[in-house]
Design an enzyme around this catalytic site. Structure first.
Site, PDB file in Angstrom:
ATOM      1  N   ASP A  30       1.125  -1.073   0.087  1.00 20.65           N
ATOM      2  CA  ASP A  30       0.084  -0.648   0.005  1.00 20.65           C
ATOM      3  C   ASP A  30       1.223   1.286   0.372  1.00 20.65           C
ATOM      4  O   ASP A  30       2.079   1.127   0.494  1.00 20.65           O
ATOM      5  CB  ASP A  30      -0.498   0.007   0.979  1.00 20.65           C
ATOM      6  N   ASP A  52      -0.115   5.089   0.750  1.00 19.42           N
ATOM      7  CA  ASP A  52      -0.875   6.257   1.077  1.00 19.42           C
ATOM      8  C   ASP A  52      -0.658   5.736   2.571  1.00 19.42           C
ATOM      9  O   ASP A  52      -1.666   5.030   3.181  1.00 19.42           O
ATOM     10  CB  ASP A  52      -1.581   7.070   1.496  1.00 19.42           C
ATOM     11  N   THR A  63      -2.432   1.149  -4.263  1.00 17.09           N
ATOM     12  CA  THR A  63      -3.711   1.179  -4.122  1.00 17.09           C
ATOM     13  C   THR A  63      -4.265   2.998  -3.991  1.00 17.09           C
ATOM     14  O   THR A  63      -4.976   2.390  -5.347  1.00 17.09           O
ATOM     15  CB  THR A  63      -2.507   3.720  -4.088  1.00 17.09           C
ATOM     16  N   SER A  64      -5.509   2.742  -3.126  1.00 17.29           N
ATOM     17  CA  SER A  64      -7.140   3.528  -3.802  1.00 17.29           C
ATOM     18  C   SER A  64      -6.796   5.276  -4.550  1.00 17.29           C
ATOM     19  O   SER A  64      -7.425   5.663  -4.567  1.00 17.29           O
ATOM     20  CB  SER A  64      -7.670   3.797  -1.997  1.00 17.29           C
ATOM     21  N   LYS A 109     -10.736  -0.973  -2.020  1.00 17.67           N
ATOM     22  CA  LYS A 109     -10.011  -2.102  -0.942  1.00 17.67           C
ATOM     23  C   LYS A 109     -11.636  -2.433  -0.061  1.00 17.67           C
ATOM     24  O   LYS A 109     -12.074  -0.710  -0.197  1.00 17.67           O
ATOM     25  CB  LYS A 109      -9.084  -1.525  -0.675  1.00 17.67           C
ATOM     26  N   ASP A 144      -1.356   0.047   5.981  1.00 21.52           N
ATOM     27  CA  ASP A 144      -1.075   0.548   7.595  1.00 21.52           C
ATOM     28  C   ASP A 144      -3.269   0.030   7.732  1.00 21.52           C
ATOM     29  O   ASP A 144      -3.580   0.660   8.524  1.00 21.52           O
ATOM     30  CB  ASP A 144      -0.915   1.660   7.198  1.00 21.52           C
TER      31      ASP A 144
END
Length: 214
Positions: free
Chosen positions: A12, A14, A104-105, A136, A161
């Site tokens: 991931d 951020d 990543t989102s 996600k 995270d």
């Protein structure tokens, strides 16, 4: 010490490699005021998820695209406070011979901006928000990254995270390591392993070693 043999590592971004919390919170609060949304409620469940998915929980479907574009624009106008998290660059630089990807989102523009400001390198394989139909905690992103690396998802380690990302990694069949950089360990219990941060992870050509676990 825990040794995790693996064929690839899927990170991931951020909250795991990059900290952009001040930027994200400031943009979200400005956006929430414009759209009549409670900023604290929005932020409480936003981390680790695609912006459009979170906004859809607050606004009618016909407003989601426009509202998402507005929040993306507010975030894009800022770079203040973006930093690499401790040992992120060291860990990535040490992945000599071990394939890795970013999942990543964020959209691709956000990813390039934030990693560029933070000095975090980009690998050949990146899976961003616009590359998947569902974000996600759906596993699509991690499954796509594993496929593009030519790795079996069950032989991958995911480093996350946020609870949504942890669930995505587990649903993909990967081993999930969580860092407590944005959430308390008590919120990350679905991960296979929890470490305080990236300073407690080292890499070898055959996998990862966790020097401290919680």
């Amino acid at each position: 010490m825990v040794v995790l043999p693996c064929s690839a590592v899927l990170f991931d971004v951020d909250g795991t490699l990059v900290d952009s919390t001040p930027l994200v919170e400031a943009a979200a609060r400005e956006w929430a005021a414009e759209y009549g949304v409670d900023a604290d409620d929005y932020l409480a469940g936003a981390h680790g998820r695609r912006t459009s998915d979170r906004i859809a929980e607050f606004l009618p479907a016909e407003r989601v695209a426009e509202a998402t574009a507005r929040l993306d624009a507010l975030e894009a106008s800022r770079t203040d406070g973006i930093t690499a998290l401790p040992d992120a660059v060291r860990l990535l630089d040490s992945l000599d011979g071990l394939p890795w990807a970013l999942v990543t989102s964020m959209d691709l523009g956000q990813l390039r901006t934030r990693t560029g400001v933070a000095g975090v390198p980009l690998p050949p394989v990146v899976v961003t928000a616009e590359r998947v139909r569902a974000g996600k905690p759906d596993p699509q992103g991690y499954l796509l990254a594993a496929r593009e690396l030519g790795a079996d998802p069950s032989a991958c380690v995911v480093v996350e995270d946020a609870p949504a990302g942890i669930r995505a990694g587990r649903a993909a069949g990967a081993t999930v390591v969580a860092v407590t950089t944005s959430h308390d360990a008590s919120e990350l219990g679905e991960a296979h392993w929890i470490v305080p941060d990236l300073t407690h992870i080292t890499a070898t050509p055959a996998g990862l070693t966790l020097t401290t676990t919680l």
